[in-house]
Design a protein around this motif. Structure first.
Motif, PDB file in Angstrom:
ATOM      1  N   LYS A  58      24.837  11.901 -16.294  1.00  0.00           N
ATOM      2  CA  LYS A  58      23.858  11.177 -15.488  1.00  0.00           C
ATOM      3  C   LYS A  58      22.735  10.606 -16.339  1.00  0.00           C
ATOM      4  N   ALA A  59      22.453  11.259 -17.481  1.00  0.00           N
ATOM      5  CA  ALA A  59      21.376  10.776 -18.346  1.00  0.00           C
ATOM      6  C   ALA A  59      21.716   9.459 -19.013  1.00  0.00           C
ATOM      7  N   ALA A  60      23.000   9.058 -19.002  1.00  0.00           N
ATOM      8  CA  ALA A  60      23.388   7.773 -19.594  1.00  0.00           C
ATOM      9  C   ALA A  60      22.816   6.590 -18.823  1.00  0.00           C
ATOM     10  N   LYS A  61      22.338   6.818 -17.600  1.00  0.00           N
ATOM     11  CA  LYS A  61      21.732   5.748 -16.816  1.00  0.00           C
ATOM     12  C   LYS A  61      20.353   5.365 -17.338  1.00  0.00           C
ATOM     13  N   CYS A  62      19.778   6.235 -18.134  1.00  0.00           N
ATOM     14  CA  CYS A  62      18.459   5.948 -18.685  1.00  0.00           C
ATOM     15  C   CYS A  62      18.580   4.934 -19.817  1.00  0.00           C
ATOM     16  N   ASN A  63      17.514   4.186 -20.044  1.00  0.00           N
ATOM     17  CA  ASN A  63      17.493   3.209 -21.125  1.00  0.00           C
ATOM     18  C   ASN A  63      17.772   3.878 -22.464  1.00  0.00           C
ATOM     19  N   LEU A  64      18.571   3.211 -23.325  1.00  0.00           N
ATOM     20  CA  LEU A  64      18.983   3.797 -24.601  1.00  0.00           C
ATOM     21  C   LEU A  64      17.802   4.140 -25.485  1.00  0.00           C
ATOM     22  N   TRP A  65      16.854   3.231 -25.606  1.00  0.00           N
ATOM     23  CA  TRP A  65      15.727   3.476 -26.500  1.00  0.00           C
ATOM     24  C   TRP A  65      14.751   4.484 -25.923  1.00  0.00           C
ATOM     25  N   HIS A  66      14.716   4.598 -24.613  1.00  0.00           N
ATOM     26  CA  HIS A  66      13.930   5.678 -24.019  1.00  0.00           C
ATOM     27  C   HIS A  66      14.530   7.032 -24.378  1.00  0.00           C
ATOM     28  N   ARG A  67      15.854   7.108 -24.360  1.00  0.00           N
ATOM     29  CA  ARG A  67      16.533   8.344 -24.770  1.00  0.00           C
ATOM     30  C   ARG A  67      16.293   8.646 -26.242  1.00  0.00           C
ATOM     31  N   ASN A  68      16.376   7.604 -27.083  1.00  0.00           N
ATOM     32  CA  ASN A  68      16.169   7.810 -28.518  1.00  0.00           C
ATOM     33  C   ASN A  68      14.762   8.315 -28.815  1.00  0.00           C
ATOM     34  N   ILE A  69      13.763   7.718 -28.171  1.00  0.00           N
ATOM     35  CA  ILE A  69      12.380   8.158 -28.380  1.00  0.00           C
ATOM     36  C   ILE A  69      12.195   9.582 -27.870  1.00  0.00           C
ATOM     37  N   PHE A  70      12.818   9.877 -26.732  1.00  0.00           N
ATOM     38  CA  PHE A  70      12.724  11.224 -26.164  1.00  0.00           C
ATOM     39  C   PHE A  70      13.313  12.267 -27.118  1.00  0.00           C
ATOM     40  N   ILE A  71      14.478  11.980 -27.684  1.00  0.00           N
ATOM     41  CA  ILE A  71      15.120  12.913 -28.609  1.00  0.00           C
ATOM     42  C   ILE A  71      14.310  13.049 -29.888  1.00  0.00           C
ATOM     43  N   PHE A  72      13.818  11.916 -30.421  1.00  0.00           N
ATOM     44  CA  PHE A  72      13.038  11.953 -31.657  1.00  0.00           C
ATOM     45  C   PHE A  72      11.767  12.785 -31.487  1.00  0.00           C
ATOM     46  N   LEU A  73      11.052  12.580 -30.399  1.00  0.00           N
ATOM     47  CA  LEU A  73       9.827  13.348 -30.163  1.00  0.00           C
ATOM     48  C   LEU A  73      10.130  14.827 -29.944  1.00  0.00           C
ATOM     49  N   SER A  74      11.209  15.113 -29.225  1.00  0.00           N
ATOM     50  CA  SER A  74      11.581  16.513 -28.985  1.00  0.00           C
ATOM     51  C   SER A  74      11.924  17.218 -30.288  1.00  0.00           C
TER      52      SER A  74
END
Length: 252
Positions: free
Chosen positions: A12-28
């Protein structure tokens, strides 16, 4: 969780914008690395384990099994930090030296173990929510050389082919009663490993010749499937990052 789910990016998380996911992972990852609190690392593990369970159809038992391998590896690696020679509180005494431990070494080992498993859960969530084409596109956008992207894609797909072939071989062996007797277990395992090695080399050669026959020029071009973007998922990820930043601030 099936291994194929890690390569299809159908959560379900694939529905999120790709770069939003990338920033989220990088910050985490940045928060997890910079933390010096065992409790914060445990919170990261619990948080991303919950996200994996929420966004996929996996069970707690399958997730625990998936994380057991890195946990076992990290635990044995941390033993070198816990156990000191001729230092700390002795627990094994020999003639000329003793093995000991200290509270500082134990806390340091727990911190490293917590950070490592926390980063494993973060990467696992990223693999589930992001397809290989999206990963390669992100790597290309940030300027990683094409050679490294090519090696990443081939290795990524090679692991999938090895796992699928091992699954087929084990099904064929079990249908022939290969693992029913203790005496034949080692013979079956050795045959599985040898067949897997030979088959993997053959599969890699087929993939190489297939790429060369299509005039491969060291650049992978992907056709991305159109997915409807959901602003609520991006807002959820932003909220989670804010909670992580606040929790990290409170641990200092």
């Amino acid at each position: 969780m099936q291994i194929s789910e890690l390569y299809q990016g159908k959560s379900k998380a694939a529905k999120c914008n790709l770069w939003h996911r990338n920033i989220f992972i990088f910050l985490s990852l940045a928060f997890a690395i910079s933390s010096n609190s065992v409790f914060y690392s445990l919170g990261i593990i619990a948080l991303f384990s919950a996200l994996i369970l929420l966004f996929t159809n996996t069970s707690i038992a399958k997730l625990a099994k998936l994380l057991s391998i890195p946990l076992l590896f990290v635990t044995f690696s941390c033993l070198a930090i816990v156990i000191n020679i001729n230092a700390g509180t002795p627990f094994i005494k020999l003639e000329h030296f003793y093995l000991g431990h200290s509270n500082e070494s134990i806390m340091q080992a727990l911190l490293i173990c917590g950070k490592s498993i926390g980063m494993c859960t973060i990467f696992l969530f990223y693999m589930i929510s992001t397809s290989i084409s999206e990963m390669a596109t992100s790597m290309r956008k940030i300027g990683i050389p094409c050679l490294f992207i090519e090696l990443f894609i081939l290795t990524y797909k090679y692991i999938y082919c090895v796992v699928e072939r091992a699954k087929q071989l084990m099904i064929a062996q079990k249908s022939r009663m290969a693992y029913t007797k203790r005496k034949g277990i080692y013979e079956s395992i050795s045959f599985l490993i040898s067949s897997l090695l030979i088959g993997s080399i053959h599969e890699s050669s087929v993939a190489h010749y297939g790429l060369q026959s299509r005039a491969f020029d060291d650049k992978f071009e992907f056709i991305h499937a159109h997915t409807k973007q959901s602003a609520s998922f991006s807002l959820t990820l932003a909220t989670i990052v804010s909670i992580q930043a606040l929790a990290l601030f409170l641990t200092y």
